[in-house]
Design a protein around this motif. Structure first.
Motif, PDB file in Angstrom:
ATOM      1  N   VAL A 196       0.815  -1.215   0.000  1.00 62.65           N
ATOM      2  CA  VAL A 196       0.000   0.000   0.000  1.00 62.65           C
ATOM      3  C   VAL A 196       0.851   1.269   0.000  1.00 62.65           C
ATOM      4  N   GLU A 197       2.093   1.188   0.521  1.00 61.81           N
ATOM      5  CA  GLU A 197       2.962   2.360   0.507  1.00 61.81           C
ATOM      6  C   GLU A 197       3.257   2.839  -0.908  1.00 61.81           C
ATOM      7  N   GLY A 198       3.041   1.979  -1.886  1.00 59.61           N
ATOM      8  CA  GLY A 198       3.239   2.355  -3.285  1.00 59.61           C
ATOM      9  C   GLY A 198       2.343   3.493  -3.717  1.00 59.61           C
ATOM     10  N   CYS A 199       1.295   3.775  -2.951  1.00 57.49           N
ATOM     11  CA  CYS A 199       0.405   4.893  -3.291  1.00 57.49           C
ATOM     12  C   CYS A 199       1.186   6.196  -3.363  1.00 57.49           C
ATOM     13  N   LEU A 200       2.263   6.326  -2.598  1.00 52.14           N
ATOM     14  CA  LEU A 200       3.017   7.578  -2.522  1.00 52.14           C
ATOM     15  C   LEU A 200       3.783   7.869  -3.809  1.00 52.14           C
ATOM     16  N   ILE A 201       3.930   6.863  -4.651  1.00 51.22           N
ATOM     17  CA  ILE A 201       4.525   7.092  -5.966  1.00 51.22           C
ATOM     18  C   ILE A 201       3.569   7.893  -6.838  1.00 51.22           C
ATOM     19  N   GLY A 202       2.273   7.859  -6.496  1.00 46.81           N
ATOM     20  CA  GLY A 202       1.266   8.580  -7.271  1.00 46.81           C
ATOM     21  C   GLY A 202       1.363  10.082  -7.202  1.00 46.81           C
ATOM     22  N   CYS A 203       2.174  10.624  -6.280  1.00 43.37           N
ATOM     23  CA  CYS A 203       2.403  12.071  -6.244  1.00 43.37           C
ATOM     24  C   CYS A 203       3.711  12.401  -5.546  1.00 43.37           C
ATOM     25  N   GLY A 204       3.709  12.343  -4.194  1.00 46.69           N
ATOM     26  CA  GLY A 204       4.799  12.900  -3.402  1.00 46.69           C
ATOM     27  C   GLY A 204       6.179  12.402  -3.756  1.00 46.69           C
ATOM     28  N   PHE A 205       6.349  11.089  -3.805  1.00 48.86           N
ATOM     29  CA  PHE A 205       7.684  10.572  -4.080  1.00 48.86           C
ATOM     30  C   PHE A 205       8.119  10.891  -5.500  1.00 48.86           C
ATOM     31  N   ALA A 206       7.271  10.610  -6.474  1.00 46.58           N
ATOM     32  CA  ALA A 206       7.634  10.865  -7.873  1.00 46.58           C
ATOM     33  C   ALA A 206       7.953  12.332  -8.111  1.00 46.58           C
ATOM     34  N   THR A 207       7.217  13.222  -7.450  1.00 46.08           N
ATOM     35  CA  THR A 207       7.416  14.657  -7.646  1.00 46.08           C
ATOM     36  C   THR A 207       8.798  15.097  -7.187  1.00 46.08           C
ATOM     37  N   GLY A 208       9.183  14.716  -5.974  1.00 53.41           N
ATOM     38  CA  GLY A 208      10.484  15.141  -5.461  1.00 53.41           C
ATOM     39  C   GLY A 208      11.645  14.415  -6.106  1.00 53.41           C
ATOM     40  N   TYR A 209      11.535  13.123  -6.215  1.00 55.20           N
ATOM     41  CA  TYR A 209      12.593  12.296  -6.815  1.00 55.20           C
ATOM     42  C   TYR A 209      12.821  12.691  -8.273  1.00 55.20           C
ATOM     43  N   GLY A 210      11.736  12.817  -9.019  1.00 51.13           N
ATOM     44  CA  GLY A 210      11.857  13.165 -10.436  1.00 51.13           C
ATOM     45  C   GLY A 210      12.397  14.559 -10.656  1.00 51.13           C
ATOM     46  N   ALA A 211      12.092  15.482  -9.730  1.00 50.29           N
ATOM     47  CA  ALA A 211      12.625  16.844  -9.859  1.00 50.29           C
ATOM     48  C   ALA A 211      14.146  16.828  -9.903  1.00 50.29           C
ATOM     49  N   ALA A 212      14.739  15.909  -9.146  1.00 45.75           N
ATOM     50  CA  ALA A 212      16.202  15.808  -9.114  1.00 45.75           C
ATOM     51  C   ALA A 212      16.759  15.071 -10.335  1.00 45.75           C
ATOM     52  N   VAL A 213      16.185  13.905 -10.639  1.00 47.59           N
ATOM     53  CA  VAL A 213      16.791  13.075 -11.687  1.00 47.59           C
ATOM     54  C   VAL A 213      16.334  13.443 -13.096  1.00 47.59           C
ATOM     55  N   ASN A 214      15.123  13.992 -13.220  1.00 44.70           N
ATOM     56  CA  ASN A 214      14.591  14.332 -14.548  1.00 44.70           C
ATOM     57  C   ASN A 214      14.664  15.821 -14.861  1.00 44.70           C
ATOM     58  N   THR A 215      14.113  16.642 -13.964  1.00 45.13           N
ATOM     59  CA  THR A 215      13.979  18.072 -14.251  1.00 45.13           C
ATOM     60  C   THR A 215      15.310  18.798 -14.111  1.00 45.13           C
ATOM     61  N   ALA A 216      15.935  18.673 -12.957  1.00 45.14           N
ATOM     62  CA  ALA A 216      17.226  19.339 -12.739  1.00 45.14           C
ATOM     63  C   ALA A 216      18.365  18.598 -13.416  1.00 45.14           C
ATOM     64  N   LYS A 217      18.228  17.280 -13.505  1.00 46.46           N
ATOM     65  CA  LYS A 217      19.319  16.434 -14.014  1.00 46.46           C
ATOM     66  C   LYS A 217      20.594  16.661 -13.193  1.00 46.46           C
ATOM     67  N   VAL A 218      20.444  16.407 -11.903  1.00 45.73           N
ATOM     68  CA  VAL A 218      21.565  16.555 -10.974  1.00 45.73           C
ATOM     69  C   VAL A 218      22.749  15.720 -11.458  1.00 45.73           C
ATOM     70  N   THR A 219      23.930  16.307 -11.392  1.00 42.06           N
ATOM     71  CA  THR A 219      25.138  15.674 -11.919  1.00 42.06           C
ATOM     72  C   THR A 219      26.010  15.108 -10.797  1.00 42.06           C
ATOM     73  N   PRO A 220      26.789  14.065 -11.087  1.00 44.35           N
ATOM     74  CA  PRO A 220      27.676  13.490 -10.074  1.00 44.35           C
ATOM     75  C   PRO A 220      28.650  14.528  -9.528  1.00 44.35           C
ATOM     76  N   GLY A 221      28.813  14.522  -8.202  1.00 46.59           N
ATOM     77  CA  GLY A 221      29.742  15.423  -7.562  1.00 46.59           C
ATOM     78  C   GLY A 221      29.229  16.829  -7.329  1.00 46.59           C
ATOM     79  N   SER A 222      28.015  17.135  -7.763  1.00 44.46           N
ATOM     80  CA  SER A 222      27.479  18.499  -7.654  1.00 44.46           C
ATOM     81  C   SER A 222      27.020  18.812  -6.231  1.00 44.46           C
ATOM     82  N   THR A 223      26.718  20.090  -5.991  1.00 43.71           N
ATOM     83  CA  THR A 223      26.176  20.530  -4.710  1.00 43.71           C
ATOM     84  C   THR A 223      24.698  20.858  -4.862  1.00 43.71           C
ATOM     85  N   CYS A 224      23.903  20.465  -3.865  1.00 43.93           N
ATOM     86  CA  CYS A 224      22.449  20.655  -3.913  1.00 43.93           C
ATOM     87  C   CYS A 224      21.945  21.194  -2.582  1.00 43.93           C
ATOM     88  N   ALA A 225      20.841  21.922  -2.635  1.00 46.46           N
ATOM     89  CA  ALA A 225      20.132  22.350  -1.428  1.00 46.46           C
ATOM     90  C   ALA A 225      18.655  22.071  -1.617  1.00 46.46           C
TER      91      ALA A 225
END
Length: 375
Positions: A168-197
Motif C-alpha cells: 500500500v505504501e506504493g500509493c506515494l509514488i502517485g504524487c509525493g515521491f515521484a514529484t520530489g525524486y523526479g525533480a532531481a533526476v529528470n527536471t534538474a538532471k543533478v550531476t555526479p559530484g554536484s552541490t544541492c540544497a
C-alpha cells in the motif's frame, strides 16, 4: 457479489467548501463509461495539495468534491474500449494523465498532458459529467482521481497498471515521491559530484534528497525549520542540515559561503514565494538551477531582476517530477519492489478514513511526513 455495471454505495470524505472540515458520507459511485475505470481504493496518501484546496491556495476547485490524488487500488470494473487494465489489476490513479496524442505527450521534453484537470479544474469526467452523487447532489471529481473514497472512477488515460505485489505504501509514488525524486533526476538532471540544497523537509523534500543522492550529488544540504526532521534527512542522503532560525544572516548567504558561491541545484518544496527566491539566491551565479515544486497561492507573484538570469542561472518548475505517468509509474513501482529506494520513511501514520481531519491537522502543524488512509 458482482458489482460490474451497477451503482456502488460506499463511504467517502466530502469537501463541501473552503475552510471546512471534511465529512464522511455515503455516496453513490456510478459504473464506468467508455474509456473509464472504476477502482476500489486500498490506500491513499494525504498531500499538501489537498490541504491547499481547502485553504484556497489552490483556487478554482468546484465544491462539493472528493479530494485525494495519491492512491493505490484494485480495478473493480472497466468501461467499453478500455485496454490498459482489466478487473483485478492493481493500479495507481494518475493526476497527470498520458493520452499519448497531444503535443505534450508526443514530445520527450514535457509530461503535462493537455487532458489534465489540474489546470482546467472542470472537476468532471471527459464527457463533462460526474460519477459521484451524495444525498442526491452531484459531487465533483478532483484532478481526475478523487481518492478519499472507497471507490473512484478515472479516465483510462489516468491509470497505470502496477506490480500485483506492490504494498500500500506504493500509493506515494502517485504524487509525493515521484514529484520530489523526479525533480532531481529528470527536471534538474543533478550531476555526479554536484552541490544541492533542498528547501522544505516534508515528503516531497525528502524524496528530492533521495533523487539527489541517487544522481550522485557530492554535497546535499537540507534546509528546514523543523529540526526534528534533520536525522531522517541525513539518513536519506543529506550531508548536512540547516535551520534559518540558527543564523543572524539570510540562509542563502550562509549557503553561498559554505559552497564557494552557491549550490549547483536548489529545490523549493514549500510553496512560499519567499522560499522560492531564497532557493534561487542560494545557487551559483554562473550555472545554478532552481526547481520550484511547491504550490503558491493564487495572488502570489515572483519577482527578480532579469540580470540575475543573464549569466546562466535558471529557474524552472516540475510537475510530477517530469515523469510520463502511464509509461513510467509502473517502472517506479518496479524499482521500489527491487529496493532501489525505500518509501517507509514517508509514512508517519496509517489511519482510517474517519480520522482524515486529524491527519490534516497534523500536516498543518508540520509533524510527520505523510499520513496514509487505509481502507
Amino acid at each position: 457479489m458482482d458489482t460490474t455495471g451497477k451503482v456502488i454505495k460506499c463511504k467517502a470524505a466530502i469537501a463541501w467548501g473552503l475552510h471546512k472540515p471534511l465529512t464522511i458520507e455515503e455516496i453513490e459511485v456510478a459504473p464506468p463509461k467508455a474509456h473509464e475505470v472504476r477502482i476500489k481504493i486500498l490506500a491513499s496518501g494525504i498531500c499538501g495539495s489537498d490541504l491547499s484546496v481547502l485553504k484556497d491556495k489552490l483556487s478554482g476547485v468546484k465544491f462539493p468534491t472528493i479530494l485525494g490524488h495519491e492512491a493505490i487500488g484494485i480495478v473493480e470494473s472497466i468501461g467499453k474500449d478500455v485496454t490498459v487494465v482489466k478487473p483485478g489489476d492493481k493500479a495507481i490513479p494518475l493526476f497527470v494523465p498520458q493520452c499519448g496524442q497531444c503535443r505534450a505527450c508526443k514530445t520527450p521534453n514535457c509530461n503535462v498532458c493537455e487532458k489534465n484537470d489540474f489546470t482546467t479544474k472542470k472537476g468532471l469526467m471527459q464527457d463533462n459529467t460526474s460519477r459521484f452523487t451524495c444525498k442526491g447532489e452531484q459531487v465533483y471529481h478532483f484532478m481526475s482521481t478523487s481518492t478519499f473514497t472507497e471507490y473512484t472512477v478515472v479516465p483510462d488515460i489516468c491509470v497505470a497498471k502496477v506490480d500485483p505485489a506492490a504494498p500500500v505504501e506504493g500509493c506515494l509514488i502517485g504524487c509525493g515521491f515521484a514529484t520530489g525524486y523526479g525533480a532531481a533526476v529528470n527536471t534538474a538532471k543533478v550531476t555526479p559530484g554536484s552541490t544541492c540544497a533542498v528547501f522544505g523537509l516534508g515528503g516531497v523534500g525528502f524524496s528530492a534528497l533521495i533523487g539527489c543522492k541517487i544522481a550522485g550529488a557530492g554535497r546535499i544540504i537540507g534546509v528546514g525549520s523543523h529540526k526534528d526532521k534533520f536525522p531522517k534527512a541525513i539518513e536519506l542522503g543529506a550531508t548536512e542540515c540547516l535551520s534559518p532560525k540558527d543564523y543572524d544572516k539570510p540562509i542563502q548567504e550562509v549557503i553561498r559561503d559554505m559552497t564557494n558561491g552557491g549550490v549547483d541545484f536548489a529545490f523549493e518544496c514549500t510553496g512560499y514565494i519567499e522560499t522560492m527566491k531564497t532557493a534561487f539566491d542560494s545557487t551559483y551565479l554562473g550555472n545554478g538551477v532552481t526547481v520550484v515544486l511547491g504550490v503558491a497561492g493564487p495572488d502570489d507573484r515572483l519577482s527578480f531582476h532579469p540580470g540575475e538570469l543573464l549569466f546562466g542561472r535558471t529557474m524552472k518548475g516540475s510537475a510530477f517530477g517530469g515523469f510520463k505517468s502511464r509509461d513510467e509509474v509502473p517502472m517506479l513501482v518496479s524499482d521500489y519492489m527491487e529496493k532501489k529506494f525505500n518509501l517507509d520513511f514517508m509514512v508517519s501514520e496509517r489511519i482510517p478514513l474517519e480520522k482524515i481531519n486529524e491527519a490534516f491537522e497534523l500536516m498543518q502543524s508540520g509533524k510527520g511526513v505523510r499520513n496514509i488512509i487505509i481502507f
